[in-house]
Design a protein around this motif. Structure first.
Motif, PDB file in Angstrom:
ATOM      1  N   ASN A   1      13.013   6.128   8.104  1.00 23.04           N
ATOM      2  CA  ASN A   1      12.770   4.704   7.946  1.00 23.04           C
ATOM      3  C   ASN A   1      12.305   4.394   6.524  1.00 23.04           C
ATOM      4  O   ASN A   1      11.942   5.298   5.770  1.00 23.04           O
ATOM      5  CB  ASN A   1      11.736   4.240   8.978  1.00 23.04           C
ATOM      6  N   ASP A   2      12.337   3.130   6.167  1.00 24.02           N
ATOM      7  CA  ASP A   2      12.067   2.731   4.785  1.00 24.02           C
ATOM      8  C   ASP A   2      10.607   2.400   4.530  1.00 24.02           C
ATOM      9  O   ASP A   2      10.076   2.695   3.465  1.00 24.02           O
ATOM     10  CB  ASP A   2      12.954   1.538   4.414  1.00 24.02           C
ATOM     11  N   TYR A   3       9.959   1.776   5.497  1.00 25.25           N
ATOM     12  CA  TYR A   3       8.544   1.455   5.343  1.00 25.25           C
ATOM     13  C   TYR A   3       7.959   1.146   6.717  1.00 25.25           C
ATOM     14  O   TYR A   3       8.680   0.908   7.693  1.00 25.25           O
ATOM     15  CB  TYR A   3       8.320   0.276   4.387  1.00 25.25           C
ATOM     16  N   ARG A   4       6.633   1.162   6.773  1.00 30.59           N
ATOM     17  CA  ARG A   4       5.894   0.765   7.965  1.00 30.59           C
ATOM     18  C   ARG A   4       5.196  -0.550   7.656  1.00 30.59           C
ATOM     19  O   ARG A   4       4.578  -0.689   6.598  1.00 30.59           O
ATOM     20  CB  ARG A   4       4.887   1.850   8.340  1.00 30.59           C
TER      21      ARG A   4
ATOM     22  N   PRO B   1       6.477   5.014   5.584  1.00 26.87           N
ATOM     23  CA  PRO B   1       6.886   5.166   6.984  1.00 26.87           C
ATOM     24  C   PRO B   1       6.343   6.461   7.577  1.00 26.87           C
ATOM     25  O   PRO B   1       6.157   7.454   6.864  1.00 26.87           O
ATOM     26  CB  PRO B   1       8.413   5.178   6.897  1.00 26.87           C
ATOM     27  N   SER B   2       6.121   6.465   8.879  1.00 22.88           N
ATOM     28  CA  SER B   2       5.705   7.696   9.546  1.00 22.88           C
ATOM     29  C   SER B   2       6.892   8.624   9.777  1.00 22.88           C
ATOM     30  O   SER B   2       6.730   9.843   9.891  1.00 22.88           O
ATOM     31  CB  SER B   2       5.024   7.369  10.881  1.00 22.88           C
ATOM     32  N   ASP B   3       8.084   8.056   9.823  1.00 28.21           N
ATOM     33  CA  ASP B   3       9.330   8.823   9.961  1.00 28.21           C
ATOM     34  C   ASP B   3      10.131   8.634   8.680  1.00 28.21           C
ATOM     35  O   ASP B   3      10.465   7.498   8.319  1.00 28.21           O
ATOM     36  CB  ASP B   3      10.124   8.319  11.164  1.00 28.21           C
TER      37      ASP B   3
ATOM     38  N   PHE C   1       0.820  -1.211   0.000  1.00 30.68           N
ATOM     39  CA  PHE C   1       0.000   0.000   0.000  1.00 30.68           C
ATOM     40  C   PHE C   1       0.861   1.272   0.000  1.00 30.68           C
ATOM     41  O   PHE C   1       0.353   2.355   0.280  1.00 30.68           O
ATOM     42  CB  PHE C   1      -0.917   0.027   1.225  1.00 30.68           C
ATOM     43  N   MET C   2       2.155   1.153  -0.291  1.00 31.13           N
ATOM     44  CA  MET C   2       3.034   2.312  -0.174  1.00 31.13           C
ATOM     45  C   MET C   2       2.685   3.420  -1.162  1.00 31.13           C
ATOM     46  O   MET C   2       2.954   4.596  -0.901  1.00 31.13           O
ATOM     47  CB  MET C   2       4.496   1.885  -0.350  1.00 31.13           C
ATOM     48  N   ASP C   3       2.089   3.071  -2.285  1.00 36.20           N
ATOM     49  CA  ASP C   3       1.734   4.090  -3.276  1.00 36.20           C
ATOM     50  C   ASP C   3       0.278   4.523  -3.183  1.00 36.20           C
ATOM     51  O   ASP C   3      -0.182   5.353  -3.973  1.00 36.20           O
ATOM     52  CB  ASP C   3       2.002   3.557  -4.693  1.00 36.20           C
ATOM     53  N   SER C   4      -0.451   3.982  -2.229  1.00 37.61           N
ATOM     54  CA  SER C   4      -1.868   4.325  -2.095  1.00 37.61           C
ATOM     55  C   SER C   4      -2.033   5.541  -1.200  1.00 37.61           C
ATOM     56  O   SER C   4      -1.396   5.650  -0.145  1.00 37.61           O
ATOM     57  CB  SER C   4      -2.647   3.148  -1.513  1.00 37.61           C
TER      58      SER C   4
ATOM     59  N   GLU D   1       9.512   0.024  10.352  1.00 34.71           N
ATOM     60  CA  GLU D   1       8.639   0.386  11.460  1.00 34.71           C
ATOM     61  C   GLU D   1       7.597  -0.708  11.658  1.00 34.71           C
ATOM     62  O   GLU D   1       7.028  -1.217  10.702  1.00 34.71           O
ATOM     63  CB  GLU D   1       7.894   1.690  11.169  1.00 34.71           C
ATOM     64  N   CYS D   2       7.357  -1.087  12.917  1.00 36.65           N
ATOM     65  CA  CYS D   2       6.220  -1.956  13.239  1.00 36.65           C
ATOM     66  C   CYS D   2       5.767  -1.599  14.641  1.00 36.65           C
ATOM     67  O   CYS D   2       6.354  -0.717  15.291  1.00 36.65           O
ATOM     68  CB  CYS D   2       6.575  -3.433  13.098  1.00 36.65           C
TER      69      CYS D   2
END
Length: 289
Positions: A63-66, A58-60, A28-31, A105-106
């Motif tokens: 980081n690379d992804y959540r 990511p929220s920060d 969902f990174m592009d949504s 992130e998790c």
């Protein structure tokens, strides 16, 4: 939502197709649309794998992804094989080549992941250890119909695994636990399940098994968080003073060939714990939501 998003199914902790532990990964990174948790849970229930994960921005930005991780029934703060498989999917989704370190992130926190050639490894965010009541020890021995070689303890690594060694690798492989009793014990004492291992003859390697019937998984084919709990347990047991790596196999009783590498790393200021292995993408496609 009426959108199509990229989907992969990744086989984790194996070098052979269909011999590891699968995880579904949805990107969902592009949504730009809000994705409700109820929908994510419905998708995880539908895939019916032990875990389904969802990649988000990511929220920060450091980081690379959540990552959000779901079983068919609930969301998890962290899990091992989904972390490895989701990182493999992220690298393929994005075409990343400069990936010596990935920050994921998790809900448990930020997981540091290293990528070296085909091997992906994560570092423990949390690896605390505590004693367990004698009643739980005796109850677990009744579940597995054998005695522990070492005193089992509970490891807090996100999941709450009780870990103990049995006589040797063959003893571990031959265990036939009472899953109903183990599920009852797990619920009563508030644990995720039981990780059992036995040392291989003439080797530093171990055979490992992980049982979590209270979570709907009688036996996990290849378990990253269980391996993390196990390597932390080994440090408590043997008090290593230098960086040590253990090769661990898992899944043979389920016709799998899981291969994990676990490292106790002694740095200047701390001891850290790492679990890694390879992951192979089996399915590429799109999922309509």
């Amino acid at each position: 939502m009426n959108i199509a998003v990229p989907f992969k199914q990744v086989d984790v902790f194996t070098t052979s197709f269909f011999k590891g532990n699968p995880v579904a990964v949805i990107n969902f990174m592009d949504s730009e649309e809000e994705v409700p948790s109820t929908l994510l849970q419905s998708i995880a229930n539908w895939t019916n794998l032990s875990e389904t994960t969802f990649l988000f921005k990511p929220s920060d930005p450091k980081n690379d992804y959540r990552l959000r991780i779901f079983t068919p029934n609930e969301e998890l703060p962290f899990a091992g094989h989904p972390t490895i498989g989701s990182c493999r999917a992220f690298l393929e989704f994005t075409g990343r080549k400069d990936a010596s370190q990935i920050n994921q992130e998790c809900k448990l926190g930020v997981v540091r992941i290293s990528v070296t050639n085909e091997k992906i490894a994560f570092e423990a965010v949390k690896a605390d250890i505590d004693a367990i009541p004698e009643a739980l020890v005796h109850g677990l021995e009744k579940c597995i119909s054998t005695t522990f070689k070492t005193t089992p303890k509970v490891l807090h690594v996100g999941p709450e695994w009780v870990v103990g060694l049995v006589e040797d690798s063959q003893t571990c492989f031959n265990l036939n636990p009472d899953f109903s009793l183990l599920g009852d014990m797990s619920g009563k004492f508030g644990i995720t399940g039981l990780v059992i291992a036995g040392k291989k003859p003439d080797s530093s390697g171990y055979e490992m098994r992980a049982f979590a019937p209270s979570q709907g998984v009688n036996e996990d084919p290849v378990c990253g968080s269980g391996c993390l709990a196990f390597v932390r347990y080994l440090q408590d047991l043997y008090q290593t003073s230098s960086t040590t790596t253990f090769d661990i196999t898992q899944g043979g009783r389920l016709q799998r060939e899981g291969k994990l590498s676990a490292t106790i790393e002694h740095g200047k200021d701390k001891i850290s714990y790492h679990v890694g292995g390879q992951a192979l993408t089996i399915i590429n496609g799109m999922i309509n939501i």
